[in-house]
Scaffold this motif. Structure first.
Motif, mmCIF file in Angstrom:
data_model
loop_
_atom_site.group_PDB
_atom_site.id
_atom_site.type_symbol
_atom_site.label_atom_id
_atom_site.label_comp_id
_atom_site.label_asym_id
_atom_site.label_seq_id
_atom_site.Cartn_x
_atom_site.Cartn_y
_atom_site.Cartn_z
ATOM 1 N N ILE A 83 0.837 -1.195 0.000
ATOM 2 C CA ILE A 83 0.000 0.000 0.000
ATOM 3 C C ILE A 83 0.874 1.249 0.000
ATOM 4 O O ILE A 83 1.792 1.376 0.811
ATOM 5 C CB ILE A 83 -0.937 -0.012 1.233
ATOM 6 C CG1 ILE A 83 -1.894 -1.215 1.117
ATOM 7 C CG2 ILE A 83 -1.706 1.300 1.355
ATOM 8 C CD1 ILE A 83 -2.550 -1.630 2.391
ATOM 9 N N LEU A 84 0.609 2.144 -0.926
ATOM 10 C CA LEU A 84 1.304 3.439 -0.974
ATOM 11 C C LEU A 84 0.433 4.478 -0.275
ATOM 12 O O LEU A 84 -0.729 4.660 -0.648
ATOM 13 C CB LEU A 84 1.559 3.850 -2.427
ATOM 14 C CG LEU A 84 2.100 5.275 -2.645
ATOM 15 C CD1 LEU A 84 3.465 5.466 -1.991
ATOM 16 C CD2 LEU A 84 2.167 5.592 -4.142
ATOM 17 N N ILE A 85 1.000 5.143 0.729
ATOM 18 C CA ILE A 85 0.284 6.204 1.439
ATOM 19 C C ILE A 85 0.871 7.543 1.009
ATOM 20 O O ILE A 85 2.075 7.774 1.141
ATOM 21 C CB ILE A 85 0.409 6.043 2.970
ATOM 22 C CG1 ILE A 85 -0.105 4.663 3.417
ATOM 23 C CG2 ILE A 85 -0.352 7.164 3.687
ATOM 24 C CD1 ILE A 85 0.058 4.406 4.913
ATOM 25 N N PRO A 112 -6.291 0.822 -7.395
ATOM 26 C CA PRO A 112 -7.370 1.494 -6.667
ATOM 27 C C PRO A 112 -6.831 2.613 -5.782
ATOM 28 O O PRO A 112 -5.777 2.471 -5.155
ATOM 29 C CB PRO A 112 -8.003 0.384 -5.822
ATOM 30 C CG PRO A 112 -7.220 -0.846 -6.033
ATOM 31 C CD PRO A 112 -6.144 -0.585 -7.031
ATOM 32 N N ILE A 113 -7.560 3.726 -5.743
ATOM 33 C CA ILE A 113 -7.182 4.880 -4.924
ATOM 34 C C ILE A 113 -8.295 5.136 -3.912
ATOM 35 O O ILE A 113 -9.460 5.252 -4.289
ATOM 36 C CB ILE A 113 -7.020 6.158 -5.775
ATOM 37 C CG1 ILE A 113 -6.023 5.939 -6.912
ATOM 38 C CG2 ILE A 113 -6.597 7.343 -4.901
ATOM 39 C CD1 ILE A 113 -6.053 7.071 -7.958
ATOM 40 N N ILE A 114 -7.903 5.219 -2.645
ATOM 41 C CA ILE A 114 -8.863 5.554 -1.598
ATOM 42 C C ILE A 114 -8.484 6.912 -1.026
ATOM 43 O O ILE A 114 -7.362 7.100 -0.544
ATOM 44 C CB ILE A 114 -8.848 4.504 -0.451
ATOM 45 C CG1 ILE A 114 -8.990 3.087 -0.998
ATOM 46 C CG2 ILE A 114 -9.919 4.826 0.585
ATOM 47 C CD1 ILE A 114 -10.195 2.875 -1.867
ATOM 48 N N ALA A 115 -9.391 7.867 -1.084
ATOM 49 C CA ALA A 115 -9.131 9.188 -0.529
ATOM 50 C C ALA A 115 -9.253 9.135 0.987
ATOM 51 O O ALA A 115 -10.092 8.422 1.530
ATOM 52 C CB ALA A 115 -10.118 10.194 -1.097
ATOM 53 N N ILE A 153 -3.613 2.629 -3.234
ATOM 54 C CA ILE A 153 -3.068 3.927 -2.833
ATOM 55 C C ILE A 153 -4.030 4.598 -1.867
ATOM 56 O O ILE A 153 -5.230 4.700 -2.149
ATOM 57 C CB ILE A 153 -2.830 4.835 -4.056
ATOM 58 C CG1 ILE A 153 -1.764 4.222 -4.973
ATOM 59 C CG2 ILE A 153 -2.422 6.244 -3.616
ATOM 60 C CD1 ILE A 153 -1.630 4.902 -6.328
ATOM 61 N N LEU A 154 -3.501 5.032 -0.715
ATOM 62 C CA LEU A 154 -4.275 5.861 0.216
ATOM 63 C C LEU A 154 -3.832 7.288 -0.011
ATOM 64 O O LEU A 154 -2.646 7.612 0.120
ATOM 65 C CB LEU A 154 -4.002 5.445 1.665
ATOM 66 C CG LEU A 154 -4.580 4.105 2.106
ATOM 67 C CD1 LEU A 154 -4.149 3.814 3.549
ATOM 68 C CD2 LEU A 154 -6.092 4.100 1.997
ATOM 69 N N LEU A 155 -4.759 8.145 -0.353
ATOM 70 C CA LEU A 155 -4.429 9.492 -0.813
ATOM 71 C C LEU A 155 -5.083 10.568 0.043
ATOM 72 O O LEU A 155 -6.307 10.708 0.063
ATOM 73 C CB LEU A 155 -4.902 9.631 -2.274
ATOM 74 C CG LEU A 155 -4.767 10.983 -2.932
ATOM 75 C CD1 LEU A 155 -3.306 11.405 -3.054
ATOM 76 C CD2 LEU A 155 -5.434 10.961 -4.313
#
Ligand code: MN
Length: 128
Positions: A4-6, A77-80, A49-51
């Motif tokens: 996971i990329l934060i 997938p990107i999660i804001a 990705i947690l953005l």
């Protein structure tokens, strides 16, 4: 177990998110601004990705749009993650290319579950 990329400029939020995910066996990479986040997303191809939306310079909406529109990162997938609670933000976040939304402050009791809900089941399993 997932990578996971934060992308988060707040050290406390970054620390807490990383701690929870690593504690459950997931691998975390971190970026402190949008440019670095895009670079790492292209280089590392994380599973998710947690953005953070409020970032210095390029904001989260712009980062999401760039990631979503780039062939090399569009499938991630990107999660804001944002404290904005105003009506319309959720729509704006989804329109930018994010798949979901986690509200700040992060709730340590539900955070892991909220993140894993956006991963395929083979990756969401808790690590050894
Ligand atoms: Mn921020």
């Amino acid at each position: 177990m997932a990578h996971i990329l934060i992308i988060e400029d707040n050290e406390n939020n970054l620390y807490l998110s990383t701690f929870i995910l690593e504690k459950h066996g997931h691998r975390v990479s971190a970026a402190r601004d949008g440019e670095e986040g895009i670079r790492l997303a292209e280089e590392l191809r994380p599973d998710l990705i947690l953005l953070d939306i409020q970032l210095p310079g390029m904001d989260g909406y712009a980062v999401a749009a760039r990631l979503h529109n780039s062939a090399s990162t569009s499938s991630i997938p990107i999660i804001a993650v944002t404290s904005y609670a105003m009506a319309g933000d959720r729509e704006r976040i989804l329109a930018a290319g994010c798949q979901g939304y986690i509200e700040k402050p992060i709730n340590p009791e539900t955070f892991l579950e909220q993140v894993l809900a956006h991963l395929p089941s083979d990756l969401s399993a808790t690590g050894k």
